[in-house]
Write a protein that holds these residues in place. Structure first.
Motif, PDB file in Angstrom:
ATOM      1  N   ALA A 100       0.836  -1.204   0.000  1.00 19.00           N
ATOM      2  CA  ALA A 100       0.000   0.000   0.000  1.00 19.00           C
ATOM      3  C   ALA A 100       0.866   1.247   0.000  1.00 19.00           C
ATOM      4  CB  ALA A 100      -0.931  -0.016   1.208  1.00 19.00           C
ATOM      5  N   ASP A 101       1.980   1.222   0.743  1.00 22.91           N
ATOM      6  CA  ASP A 101       2.888   2.368   0.719  1.00 22.91           C
ATOM      7  C   ASP A 101       3.489   2.563  -0.670  1.00 22.91           C
ATOM      8  OD1 ASP A 101       2.685   3.556   3.182  1.00 22.91           O
ATOM      9  OD2 ASP A 101       4.433   2.548   4.055  1.00 22.91           O
ATOM     10  N   MET A 102       3.770   1.461  -1.356  1.00 28.75           N
ATOM     11  CA  MET A 102       4.265   1.576  -2.719  1.00 28.75           C
ATOM     12  C   MET A 102       3.218   2.228  -3.619  1.00 28.75           C
ATOM     13  SD  MET A 102       5.217  -1.334  -5.535  1.00 28.75           S
ATOM     14  CE  MET A 102       3.464  -1.460  -5.922  1.00 28.75           C
ATOM     15  N   LEU A 103       1.965   1.795  -3.456  1.00 27.38           N
ATOM     16  CA  LEU A 103       0.895   2.371  -4.267  1.00 27.38           C
ATOM     17  C   LEU A 103       0.707   3.853  -3.953  1.00 27.38           C
ATOM     18  CD1 LEU A 103      -1.729  -0.519  -3.975  1.00 27.38           C
ATOM     19  CD2 LEU A 103      -0.213  -0.035  -5.916  1.00 27.38           C
ATOM     20  N   ALA A 104       0.800   4.197  -2.653  1.00 26.07           N
ATOM     21  CA  ALA A 104       0.659   5.600  -2.263  1.00 26.07           C
ATOM     22  C   ALA A 104       1.779   6.438  -2.865  1.00 26.07           C
ATOM     23  CB  ALA A 104       0.660   5.716  -0.739  1.00 26.07           C
ATOM     24  N   ALA A 105       3.009   5.895  -2.845  1.00 27.03           N
ATOM     25  CA  ALA A 105       4.129   6.625  -3.442  1.00 27.03           C
ATOM     26  C   ALA A 105       3.940   6.742  -4.946  1.00 27.03           C
ATOM     27  CB  ALA A 105       5.443   5.917  -3.116  1.00 27.03           C
ATOM     28  N   GLY A 106       3.390   5.697  -5.561  1.00 23.08           N
ATOM     29  CA  GLY A 106       3.144   5.748  -6.992  1.00 23.08           C
ATOM     30  C   GLY A 106       2.121   6.807  -7.368  1.00 23.08           C
ATOM     31  N   MET A 107       1.106   6.979  -6.502  1.00 23.07           N
ATOM     32  CA  MET A 107       0.109   8.030  -6.749  1.00 23.07           C
ATOM     33  C   MET A 107       0.675   9.414  -6.462  1.00 23.07           C
ATOM     34  SD  MET A 107      -3.462   6.510  -5.230  1.00 23.07           S
ATOM     35  CE  MET A 107      -4.409   7.852  -5.963  1.00 23.07           C
ATOM     36  N   ASN A 108       1.633   9.478  -5.523  1.00 20.86           N
ATOM     37  CA  ASN A 108       2.260  10.750  -5.140  1.00 20.86           C
ATOM     38  C   ASN A 108       1.200  11.782  -4.761  1.00 20.86           C
ATOM     39  OD1 ASN A 108       4.582  12.270  -4.628  1.00 20.86           O
ATOM     40  ND2 ASN A 108       4.467  13.279  -6.626  1.00 20.86           N
ATOM     41  N   ALA A 109       0.246  11.347  -3.951  1.00 25.66           N
ATOM     42  CA  ALA A 109      -0.875  12.220  -3.590  1.00 25.66           C
ATOM     43  C   ALA A 109      -0.456  13.232  -2.537  1.00 25.66           C
ATOM     44  CB  ALA A 109      -2.034  11.372  -3.059  1.00 25.66           C
ATOM     45  N   HIS A 110      -0.819  14.480  -2.736  1.00 25.44           N
ATOM     46  CA  HIS A 110      -0.591  15.546  -1.764  1.00 25.44           C
ATOM     47  C   HIS A 110      -1.840  15.626  -0.896  1.00 25.44           C
ATOM     48  CE1 HIS A 110       0.003  19.514  -0.040  1.00 25.44           C
ATOM     49  NE2 HIS A 110       1.214  19.577  -0.577  1.00 25.44           N
ATOM     50  N   MET A 111      -1.660  15.341   0.420  1.00 24.67           N
ATOM     51  CA  MET A 111      -2.835  15.092   1.263  1.00 24.67           C
ATOM     52  C   MET A 111      -3.268  16.264   2.124  1.00 24.67           C
ATOM     53  SD  MET A 111      -4.031  12.285   0.386  1.00 24.67           S
ATOM     54  CE  MET A 111      -5.245  12.201   1.683  1.00 24.67           C
ATOM     55  N   ALA A 112      -3.012  17.495   1.686  1.00 23.41           N
ATOM     56  CA  ALA A 112      -3.605  18.620   2.406  1.00 23.41           C
ATOM     57  C   ALA A 112      -5.127  18.589   2.245  1.00 23.41           C
ATOM     58  CB  ALA A 112      -3.042  19.937   1.881  1.00 23.41           C
ATOM     59  N   GLY A 113      -5.575  18.100   1.122  1.00 25.98           N
ATOM     60  CA  GLY A 113      -7.007  18.040   0.839  1.00 25.98           C
ATOM     61  C   GLY A 113      -7.206  17.868  -0.649  1.00 25.98           C
TER      62      GLY A 113
END
Length: 491
Positions: A100-113
């Motif tokens: 899941a961390d790999m997938l999150a890094a792949g999305m490179n989502a900025h999570m301020a909102g």
């Protein structure tokens, strides 16, 4: 004309093969953990290879960089993935969480909102966690790096809510009534760092004595509150602990909640690892009252086994949470449509604007395994801990140093007639020899001046046979040390 420079692979096919090998190598490593040392020193040659390498002005390629990782980095962790890691309170991580961390890094989502799917995943995951902790609809939350920062955020909200003036505008300079916060003498070190960071100073943290079970004494708390008010101080918050770091003790949270209501104080619970006991119907009574907290901080990388780093702050009153942090400069102003539609809700709940997608591994893990499986792991850990404590109590060469209230056993090897100073030195050396042997990784602490070896069990990989090996190591090294003349020990 110069060609365009990119950091994508020159050859996607070759990189895909390397990426698959990376995944396979890491899964092989995880699968083989029981046959590897729990910990080992980083060899001097490896230290030198990392330390002495000059800044790479020219790249050496993905293959070479990965080869250096395999040789110099992967074998030498602190051991927290291992089935016999019982040091401090550190979770093992999971293969699912890793992916899941790999997938999150792949999305490179900025999570301020922003208006994107990760925002809704994080919001739903926080609602699930709030529900599991008994917090009401309308409560608020935010993911943080670890328990220290999650707890700090909660204290900032407490200060905003209970100071009696607008702290965000006036600050805490030249205040008439100095603010004070209360916690047991067993509180984790984050609390001191927090009051220092908030400008209140270490003297503002009132450490309340504990009873023989290492729980905050309610009578002592009441006496300190009366004494401080008489002295012109302004109490604002009581910190209850669900699972102290030394012994795993839990304060009487329901009684603390009642005291806070009586005195108009904020009730915060540091539930770094103990809060997740609430997932278990069998054990949740041990953290009874946690649902009455005004705020709660806990780590998902401890007793929920998520890869580092992952913690959460929950605040009962969502409006108070936002009021303590919300800021909307023109360049971040929400819009009715577009990417920033709905604003940046998570940026309004803490200090971080730039945040990674920590929620994804929790969301996927809960969906994959369900709450009940995590509860069974926690129950298993508590049962194994109780069995180890009973075994220590029965053995004439070992001594249980504190009640095993939850998942921590504090013990020592004892030698009849040896003074306390000698026992302290012997057990500290015993701990180091167990660690250096690679058999297991417990940790150490000091309880009332006596050195104790501390076995903290948040290990989803531990099997009863792992406790047998740990127990045997205590006896083997203890007997070796007891037979060595004190002056000859390497301590």
């Amino acid at each position: 004309m110069a060609s365009t420079v990119t950091l994508d692979p020159d050859d996607w096919s070759s990189f895909r093969t390397l990426a698959h090998r990376m995944v396979d190598d890491m899964l092989d490593r995880l699968q083989a953990l029981p046959e590897t040392p729990a910990w080992q020193y980083v060899p001097e040659a490896t230290q030198a290879a990392i330390r002495d390498e000059p800044v790479p002005r020219q790249g050496q390629g993905e293959e070479k960089a990965y080869a250096d990782f395999l040789r110099h980095v992967m074998p030498y962790t602190n051991g927290c993935m291992h089935p016999r890691f019982f040091g401090w309170v550190q979770g093992n991580g999971t293969p699912m969480g890793m992916m899941a961390d790999m997938l999150a890094a792949g999305m490179n989502a900025h999570m301020a909102g922003c208006h994107h799917s990760p925002r809704f995943v994080e919001g739903q995951t926080l609602r699930w966690l709030a529900e599991l902790m008994g917090f009401p609809a309308g409560s608020s939350g935010v993911f943080e790096s670890g328990g220290s920062m999650a707890n700090v955020l909660a204290l900032v909200v407490a200060r905003h809510a209970k100071a009696g003036w607008d702290v965000r505008s006036r600050g805490i300079q030249n205040i008439d009534l100095p603010l004070v916060i209360y916690a047991s003498s067993e509180v984790h070190g984050w609390a001191q760092k927090a009051v220092e960071l908030m400008g209140l100073g270490n003297n503002s943290l009132r450490r309340v004595p504990v009873d023989e079970q290492y729980r905050m004494r309610l009578d002592a708390l009441e006496a300190l509150l009366a004494e401080d008010r008489q002295a012109g101080l302004h109490p604002i918050c009581v910190i209850g602990t669900a699972g102290t770091v030394n012994t795993g003790a839990t304060d009487d949270l329901r009684a603390l909640a009642a005291i806070c209501r009586k005195h108009g104080l904020w009730f915060h619970v540091d539930g770094a690892f103990g809060a997740l006991v609430r997932l278990s119907p069998e054990l949740r009574g041990r953290v009874d009252g946690i649902e009455e907290a005004d705020s709660l901080a806990f780590d998902l990388h401890k007793w929920m086994s998520q890869p580092y780093e992952c913690a959460v702050t929950l605040v009962r009153d969502g409006e108070l949470h936002r009021a303590a942090f919300a800021l909307s400069p023109s360049y971040l102003a929400p819009s009715a449509r577009g990417v920033i539609a709905g604003g940046l809700p998570f940026a309004d709940r803490g200090m971080d604007l730039t945040r990674g997608f920590k929620a994804l591994k929790v969301w996927m893990s809960l969906k994959a395994y369900g709450v009940d499986k995590f509860a069974r792991v926690i129950e298993q850990n508590v049962r194994d801990t109780a069995a180890l404590a009973e075994r220590v109590e029965r053995h004439p060469e070992l001594e249980l140093m504190a009640p095993a209230a939850l998942n921590i056993v504090c013990l020592r090897y004892r030698v009849p007639g040896m003074p306390e100073s000698g026992l302290n030195a012997l057990n500290e050396e015993l701990l180091l020899r167990v660690q250096e042997s690679g058999i297991a990784v417990p940790s150490g602490t000091v309880l009332e001046g006596r050195y104790a070896i501390r076995v903290a069990n948040t290990n989803h990989r531990a099997h009863p046979s792992d406790f047998d090996k740990l127990f045997d190591a205590f006896l083997r090294f203890g007997r070796e040390l007891a037979s060595i003349p004190p002056g000859a020990r390497e301590i």
